[in-house]
Motif scaffolding. Structure first.
Motif, short mmCIF file in Angstrom:
data_model
loop_
_atom_site.label_atom_id
_atom_site.label_comp_id
_atom_site.label_asym_id
_atom_site.label_seq_id
_atom_site.Cartn_x
_atom_site.Cartn_y
_atom_site.Cartn_z
N ALA A 4 33.85 44.54 20.33
CA ALA A 4 32.61 43.82 19.99
C ALA A 4 32.59 42.40 20.54
O ALA A 4 31.57 41.72 20.45
N GLY A 5 33.70 41.94 21.08
CA GLY A 5 33.78 40.55 21.54
C GLY A 5 34.44 39.66 20.50
O GLY A 5 34.55 40.04 19.33
N GLU A 53 30.92 41.19 24.01
CA GLU A 53 31.00 42.65 23.84
C GLU A 53 31.28 43.32 25.18
O GLU A 53 30.83 42.87 26.23
N ASP A 54 32.02 44.40 25.12
CA ASP A 54 32.39 45.10 26.36
C ASP A 54 31.21 45.95 26.84
O ASP A 54 31.12 47.15 26.60
N GLU A 55 30.31 45.28 27.57
CA GLU A 55 29.10 45.97 28.01
C GLU A 55 29.39 47.02 29.07
O GLU A 55 28.67 48.01 29.20
N PRO A 105 30.46 49.16 18.18
CA PRO A 105 31.28 47.97 18.49
C PRO A 105 32.16 47.61 17.29
O PRO A 105 31.69 47.59 16.16
#
Ligand code: GLY
Length: 469
Positions: free
Chosen positions: A165-166, A174-176, A194
């Protein structure tokens, strides 16, 4: 040549030929008809081998001397650390392995959970595929999805990936890319969950080392396993509806002692699929202990104790602990570890003594006979336990005998302690020093009757005692 003798980081051309010769011999016969634990293990390794990964069997449970970060190997990537850090050149850019893992001792321990859930084992086998600067997030996602949906036959609609989620402290959002990767292969956005750093940023078990955001595959086992709360989703700690079974780590950073991150020389992939959890899904079993990989062991415990596995919560816990700790003690003693008061020896002592206490609850004597059936169950894949079977039995027998000399009296002392207040440091010390109760065992027994233990006081007392002696 024995591949087990080849230290990580020292693979030579001869080893490569030896390993790849095996690949040709095995072909892919098992891929596509997986049901048993053995078929999943072989099917996984063959699948990745066919896709250009160099296959290795498990390395030792004991980390190499240059890696003091943990007492035992606690992840499939650990023997491969020098390749991730860039310190050594891997003999191939893609590996696949099945690694013996023991999460017991130190920070990275699952020992206390064992017995209480359907999915926890301290000793397990980790299947992994690894890329050293070769494929990255999209490649790992594609391979994992193909394997679980086409070869394990899991229903795509029941698979829920989680993503990082960052975390502002790490300076990462966040890991887009991972979200986009899962959406690309057809997972709807609402099934991609997330989760924070604690769940979805994989760090080394020791303080420092290669790390990165991760994405875990969870399988929805159905509402009947759930807590029924509206927010029940992957990561729910109230129930066992969502089984996390495969972790894809996007290993691209080095974690330093001050908590900062720097990029690794290359972007890598490290994955870990728990063999026992995978088998649980393939066999739609209630727990890992109900899979074929544990069948001989669980049957033996029922037969020898005369008490059924799920006849009561006490019996269920005892059977699971005996099964898991039996495996742990067998693998450890087979690798030459002996019970002791420190380090690895202390963990082996804890495993044996906890098993003896649990065995007593279901009327089972002679825990030292348990490794015999473990050897029978795991021997076809792990020759080292077969070769050392006699030694393992002897190690367990001696430790059990030593503990039994004081167990009865120690249990009596424990039962007579005032249960209405915390167990004092002095009592915990007496139980350890005079009756051989590892502190963790005292804590567990106390917890069972809702009692605390002055563990800090105990540790001070023990330190003083060591200094004096
Ligand atoms: N290295 C990935 C895991 O152990 O989950």
């Amino acid at each position: 040549m024995r591949i087990h003798d080849v230290a990580p980081g020292t693979a030579t051309a001869a080893v490569r030929d030896w390993v790849q010769g095996g690949a040709r011999r095995r072909a892919a016969a098992t891929i596509g008809r997986m049901k048993t634990t053995a078929e999943l293990r072989e099917g996984f390794l063959s699948f990745f081998e066919e896709r250009g990964h160099l296959r290795f069997p498990s390395w030792s449970l004991i980390p190499p001397p240059e890696d003091p970060s943990t007492l035992f190997i606690s992840a499939g990537m650990q023997p491969l650390k020098p390749y991730f850090s860039g310190e050594k050149q891997p003999p191939a850019p893609r590996f696949t392995t099945v690694q013996k893992v023991l999460r017991a001792g130190g920070k990275d321990t699952d020992l206390d959970e064992v017995g209480l859930t359907a999915r926890h084992a301290s000793m397990f086998e980790m299947l992994g595929n690894f890329s050293f600067g070769d494929y990255f997030k999209d490649g790992a996602i594609d391979l994992a999805w193909e394997f679980v949906t086409e070869h394990m036959g899991l229903h795509p609609d029941r698979i829920w990936p989680t993503v990082f989620a960052g975390d502002p402290e790490l300076g990462l959002g966040e890991d887009e890319v991972a979200v986009a990767g899962w959406m690309r292969i057809g997972v709807p956005r609402e099934r991609i969950i997330p989760l924070p750093r604690s769940e979805n940023f994989w760090g080394p078990a020791g303080e420092t080392g290669p790390c990165g955001p991760c994405s875990e595959l969870n399988y929805d086992r159905g509402e009947e396993h759930g807590c029924g709360e509206p927010d029940c989703a992957p990561g729910c700690d109230r129930c066992e509806r969502f089984l996390e079974f495969w972790n894809l780590v996007f290993m691209e950073y080095h974690l330093h002692a001050d908590g900062s991150l720097t990029p690794l020389p290359k972007q890598n992939i490290d994955t870990g699929l728990g063999l026992e959890r995978g088998a649980m899904l393939l066999q739609e079993a209630e727990s890992i202990f109900d899979t074929d990989g544990f069948r001989l062991i669980m049957d033996w415990i029922e037969r020898e104790s005369g008490v059924g596995y799920s006849t009561s919560p006490v019996a269920t816990k005892a059977h699971r602990v005996l099964c898991d700790h039996g495996r742990g003690m067998t693998f450890l003693a087979a690798e030459g570890v002996v019970p002791g008061n420190e380090g690895r020896g202390y963990v082996l002592r804890r495993l044996i003594r906890r098993a003896v206490v649990q065995a007593r609850r279901i009327g089972l004597d002679d825990v030292y006979r348990l490794p015999g059936v473990i050897v029978e169950q795991v021997g076809p894949w792990y020759p080292e336990v077969v070769e050392n079977a006699a030694r393992v039995e002897e190690v367990v027998r001696l430790e059990e005998e030593r503990f039994r000399e004081t167990l009865e009296r120690g249990s009596k002392v424990f039962d007579e302690l005032d249960a209405s207040e915390a167990i004092s440091a002095d009592d915990a010390f007496t139980l350890a020093a005079t009756y051989g109760f590892p502190i963790e065992l005292t804590v567990e027994l106390a917890e069972e009757r809702g009692q605390a233990v002055d563990v800090d006081g105990y540790r001070e007392r023990m330190a003083e005692h060591r200094e004096i002696s």
